[in-house]
Write a protein that holds these residues in place. Sequence first.
Motif, PDB file in Angstrom:
ATOM      1  N   GLN A 402       0.822  -1.208   0.000  1.00 51.36           N
ATOM      2  CA  GLN A 402       0.000   0.000   0.000  1.00 51.36           C
ATOM      3  C   GLN A 402       0.856   1.258   0.000  1.00 51.36           C
ATOM      4  OE1 GLN A 402      -2.016  -0.803   3.675  1.00 51.36           O
ATOM      5  NE2 GLN A 402      -3.783  -1.785   2.705  1.00 51.36           N
ATOM      6  N   LEU A 403       1.978   1.202   0.706  1.00 54.01           N
ATOM      7  CA  LEU A 403       2.822   2.378   0.835  1.00 54.01           C
ATOM      8  C   LEU A 403       3.776   2.571  -0.331  1.00 54.01           C
ATOM      9  CD1 LEU A 403       3.920   2.511   4.577  1.00 54.01           C
ATOM     10  CD2 LEU A 403       2.363   4.023   3.377  1.00 54.01           C
ATOM     11  N   ARG A 404       4.100   1.514  -1.043  1.00 62.89           N
ATOM     12  CA  ARG A 404       5.126   1.596  -2.075  1.00 62.89           C
ATOM     13  C   ARG A 404       4.817   2.681  -3.092  1.00 62.89           C
ATOM     14  NH1 ARG A 404       6.339  -0.056  -7.210  1.00 62.89           N
ATOM     15  NH2 ARG A 404       8.472  -0.814  -7.574  1.00 62.89           N
ATOM     16  N   THR A 405       3.597   2.707  -3.609  1.00 58.23           N
ATOM     17  CA  THR A 405       3.242   3.691  -4.631  1.00 58.23           C
ATOM     18  C   THR A 405       3.345   5.110  -4.088  1.00 58.23           C
ATOM     19  OG1 THR A 405       1.757   2.097  -5.677  1.00 58.23           O
ATOM     20  CG2 THR A 405       1.438   4.432  -6.204  1.00 58.23           C
ATOM     21  N   ARG A 406       2.857   5.321  -2.857  1.00 60.51           N
ATOM     22  CA  ARG A 406       2.900   6.669  -2.282  1.00 60.51           C
ATOM     23  C   ARG A 406       4.328   7.123  -2.014  1.00 60.51           C
ATOM     24  NH1 ARG A 406      -0.568   7.659   2.785  1.00 60.51           N
ATOM     25  NH2 ARG A 406       0.020   9.793   2.247  1.00 60.51           N
TER      26      ARG A 406
END
Length: 515
Positions: A402-406
């Motif tokens: 979930q955090l990778r893209t952000r």
Amino acid sequence: MHAEHEFPGRDPRAVLHPARDGHPDAGDLTGDVRVAVVGGGVAGLSAATCLAERGVTVTLMERENYLGGRVGGWSTELADGSRATMNRGFHAFFRQYYNLRALLRRADPRLSGLVALPDYPLVHSAGYRDTFAELPRTFPWNALAFVARSPTFGWRDLPRLGVRAALPLAQVSVPEIYHRLDHLDADALLGRIGFPAAAKHLAFEVFSRSFFAAPHELSAAELATMFHIYFLGSSEGLLFDTVADSFPEALWEPLGDYLEDLGVELRTSTPVSSLGHGTNRRFVLWTSAGREAEVDAVVLAPDPAGLRGIVHRSPELGRPWWRRALSRMREAPPFLVSRLWLDRPVRRDRPAFLGTSGYGPLDNISVLERYERQAAWWAGRRGGSVLELHGYALREDVRPRQLRTRMLAELHRIYPETRQAGVIDERHELRADCPLFPPGGFSGRPTVTTPERGLVLAGDAVRVDLPVALMERAATTGVCAANALLHDWGLRGHPLWSVPTRGRSALLRSLNASP
């Protein structure tokens, strides 16, 4: 290795805490003395070193297959077939970490495993940028110089500060500061002082989150103590060293060799499940291999969850009030370390370490080839870069995917050249095993000594009434744990050093003490 009474750094006001005297070696005692050290992180290695140097027979048991605990590293194979050593992310070895650096000097007298960083700038998404390079090292000149050049905190802001509320930051004494401020959270203290919003976010929030907690979850006393250690109470300065190569190669393999030369038995991949009272010696331990040989004393130095688990499964240990206090220990929120091996380099002027604020979950960026030999070799061979992205104080239900893209999107905002870079490989370490120091928690923290004679604790979650934090608290409590056992046997202890134990200004101390 430094002589015991030689100043450990540049600060002539560093404080020596002398060791208790006694027999120089356990060989002077009747019979041998055996100790089990549970946990091979900084605290356990520190305790094992101090005990073995006094002739105690030591067995160190570590759950993982490597030493170093949260500063350990392990091998991984990348998609291009090369091997790399992964770890839990960037660690800053401040010059104030006297006891940790003394531990490392046992095997590396020149501290060649560390490398100095010239600066670590802080940037805010609104365009602010602060730097700590070339600041004076001593209060008040460091604070005045910071104000003079900071874009977030200037002379015009000084008259608006709540001076009375700010005095404890400049005049810390441990443990008194906890009696005064532990009931407050750090965010409330900063609100009382009235720091400008930009300075609060860029300096204080970055500082708090780098210690694994958002300001509203961190004790105000802990924040004040940290400012004393790193900025206002010490003249070692705010710059630091980091590790010059992989953690095992630079730090723990040399120290492990030193310990084995002293006769320490190092047993990795050996999780300890419980302990109880022995028949011929005071304690017996159970590991995954079964019942171990009995020992005269135990140093428990695992992470907080490991400590709670061992005590929970060891019903013979301690007193009910002590066991309840351990069961209430809390971990800080999760943090994520994402390492990216990119197929093209970042700009040459990018710093080795950059603190960030206002960029969503991204709290800092490291460019590993700027300081780590292994990463520099890979980057030179592939013409790329090795980056590390850190996100602290995350939600409990967060997932790396979930955090990778952000986090990548924020990286691209800060370092636009990375938009075109391909990711050759990546690793993501999501952990939630660091101690939390919430408001009101100081009185319930476990101490080095316990109600069980011969059982001592060490680690960065353990209370010690000296101005230390993080890895330095772990190293210091390791020495204290060893010293407590050595004293029981009439053996000479080891000295400790710390930054000054109270604020540097007599005038501010007087104002702070007045009603």
